[in-house]
Write a protein that holds these residues in place. Structure first.
Motif, PDB file in Angstrom:
ATOM      1  N   LYS A 121       0.826  -1.262  -0.101  1.00 36.14           N
ATOM      2  CA  LYS A 121      -0.021  -0.136  -0.115  1.00 36.14           C
ATOM      3  C   LYS A 121       0.857   1.261   0.127  1.00 36.14           C
ATOM      4  O   LYS A 121       2.005   1.096   0.659  1.00 36.14           O
ATOM      5  N   TRP A 122       0.289   2.103  -0.778  1.00 33.93           N
ATOM      6  CA  TRP A 122       0.891   3.424  -0.615  1.00 33.93           C
ATOM      7  C   TRP A 122       0.312   4.305   0.556  1.00 33.93           C
ATOM      8  O   TRP A 122      -0.928   4.155   0.774  1.00 33.93           O
ATOM      9  N   CYS A 167      -4.358   4.449   3.499  1.00 34.64           N
ATOM     10  CA  CYS A 167      -3.599   3.445   2.610  1.00 34.64           C
ATOM     11  C   CYS A 167      -4.502   3.200   1.199  1.00 34.64           C
ATOM     12  O   CYS A 167      -5.661   2.961   1.358  1.00 34.64           O
ATOM     13  N   ASP A 183       0.791   4.394  -7.903  1.00 37.22           N
ATOM     14  CA  ASP A 183       1.219   6.027  -7.579  1.00 37.22           C
ATOM     15  C   ASP A 183       0.614   7.050  -8.682  1.00 37.22           C
ATOM     16  O   ASP A 183      -0.036   8.121  -8.227  1.00 37.22           O
ATOM     17  N   MET A 195       4.164  10.355  -0.209  1.00 40.75           N
ATOM     18  CA  MET A 195       3.596   8.998   0.014  1.00 40.75           C
ATOM     19  C   MET A 195       4.720   8.335   0.315  1.00 40.75           C
ATOM     20  O   MET A 195       5.847   8.564  -0.071  1.00 40.75           O
ATOM     21  N   TYR A 197       5.495   3.725   0.637  1.00 46.10           N
ATOM     22  CA  TYR A 197       4.868   2.635   0.077  1.00 46.10           C
ATOM     23  C   TYR A 197       5.492   1.405   0.941  1.00 46.10           C
ATOM     24  O   TYR A 197       6.764   1.285   1.318  1.00 46.10           O
ATOM     25  N   THR A 218       9.522   1.061   4.972  1.00 46.11           N
ATOM     26  CA  THR A 218       8.810   1.344   3.744  1.00 46.11           C
ATOM     27  C   THR A 218      10.051   1.122   2.615  1.00 46.11           C
ATOM     28  O   THR A 218      11.161   1.367   2.896  1.00 46.11           O
ATOM     29  N   TYR A 220       9.539   2.385  -0.865  1.00 43.94           N
ATOM     30  CA  TYR A 220       9.403   3.534  -1.991  1.00 43.94           C
ATOM     31  C   TYR A 220       9.039   4.823  -1.201  1.00 43.94           C
ATOM     32  O   TYR A 220       8.098   4.660  -0.382  1.00 43.94           O
ATOM     33  N   GLU A 221       9.555   5.932  -1.615  1.00 41.41           N
ATOM     34  CA  GLU A 221       9.041   7.071  -1.227  1.00 41.41           C
ATOM     35  C   GLU A 221       8.555   7.925  -2.513  1.00 41.41           C
ATOM     36  O   GLU A 221       9.253   7.859  -3.639  1.00 41.41           O
ATOM     37  N   SER A 222       7.584   8.494  -2.543  1.00 40.91           N
ATOM     38  CA  SER A 222       6.870   9.292  -3.662  1.00 40.91           C
ATOM     39  C   SER A 222       6.542  10.890  -3.222  1.00 40.91           C
ATOM     40  O   SER A 222       6.065  11.000  -2.563  1.00 40.91           O
ATOM     41  N   SER A 233       5.349  12.326 -10.292  1.00 45.24           N
ATOM     42  CA  SER A 233       5.869  11.671  -9.213  1.00 45.24           C
ATOM     43  C   SER A 233       7.405  11.518  -9.108  1.00 45.24           C
ATOM     44  O   SER A 233       7.782  11.131 -10.380  1.00 45.24           O
ATOM     45  N   ILE A 235       9.800   9.052  -7.650  1.00 51.59           N
ATOM     46  CA  ILE A 235       9.677   7.915  -6.912  1.00 51.59           C
ATOM     47  C   ILE A 235      11.242   7.437  -6.272  1.00 51.59           C
ATOM     48  O   ILE A 235      12.058   7.143  -7.402  1.00 51.59           O
TER      49      ILE A 235
END
Length: 241
Positions: A121-122, A167, A183, A195, A197, A218, A220-222, A233, A235
């Motif tokens: 989930k993001w 989420c 995303d 966000m 992930y 987490t 990933y970061e967006s 985005s 990412i």
């Protein structure tokens, strides 16, 4: 950003175990759900008006006869409830640790593949009031319209300025194209805030902030980039294979 998930909302620095216990409590309490798979889509708007995240109380209100609510959720035509052998997953995780296997993203990913625990989930954190109600309405419509799979948001905590956790789910965290596509759908729904992930396997294994293995919780970061044309985005991967 002060750590891999978010800035702590209060002065108490909770442990990973406390975060896991709090998440379990929310999951175990009753949920308020709009299931677009068997409910007319025309009923979404009145449902949203009656169940605004800023108004639904996490711990209820005995004086008003209101029960606690763990999450507010929306399901759509793409929603598939994943069935995971959580006991087997946790047992295998314990065996890995007992065997002295290095606890890494790759180790958790292998277990996720073995147990078909592939959802993720993001996650975004939104101020209460108009901001969370508006963002949740945008995401809910995208789910019901089939642009997103499913989503949930935390209710309001009375007397607190704690942000809401939202989420939005993807089908397979090992499929980067799928993760990035979700995303993009979130951004297209109007969400511009940062966000993070998180794979569901991390949640099941208790991988939260300040966990004993030193893993970033987490992967990933967006961040939404308003300076590029068209807007998009940026990412960042937060893991090593």
């Amino acid at each position: 950003m002060m750590d891999c998930e978010t800035v702590v909302q209060n002065q108490h620095k909770s442990t990973s175990e406390e975060y896991a216990a709090e998440a379990l409590d929310s999951d175990m309490d009753p949920w308020v759900i709009f299931d677009g798979r068997d409910t007319p889509h025309s009923e979404l708007q009145p449902w949203l008006a009656a169940h605004r995240p800023s108004s639904v109380l996490r711990y209820g209100d005995p004086n008003q006869g209101l029960e606690p609510v763990g999450w507010i959720a929306v399901y759509g035509c793409k929603t598939i409830i994943e069935s995971v052998d959580i006991y087997g997953l946790e047992h295998s995780w314990e065996k890995l640790q007992q065997a002295g296997v290095p606890i890494t993203f790759s180790a958790a990913k292998r277990l996720a593949l073995d147990y078909e625990c592939l959802c993720g989930k993001w996650i975004l954190y939104v101020d209460s009031g108009f901001k969370v109600d508006h963002a949740w309405a945008c995401i809910s419509r995208a789910v019901v319209d089939g642009r997103l799979r499913s989503a949930k948001v935390s209710p309001s905590v009375k007397g607190s300025d704690q942000k809401h956790v939202m989420c939005i789910y993807s089908q397979d965290f090992t499929n980067e194209e799928d993760v990035f596509a979700v995303d993009g759908a979130i951004r297209a729904a109007g969400i511009k805030c940062p966000m993070l992930y998180k794979p569901d396997v991390y949640t099941y294994l208790g991988i939260y902030r300040r966990n004993q293995w030193g893993l970033c919780p987490t992967i990933y970061e967006s961040k939404f980039d308003l300076q590029c044309t068209p807007w998009c985005s940026r990412i960042i991967r937060r893991f090593e294979e």
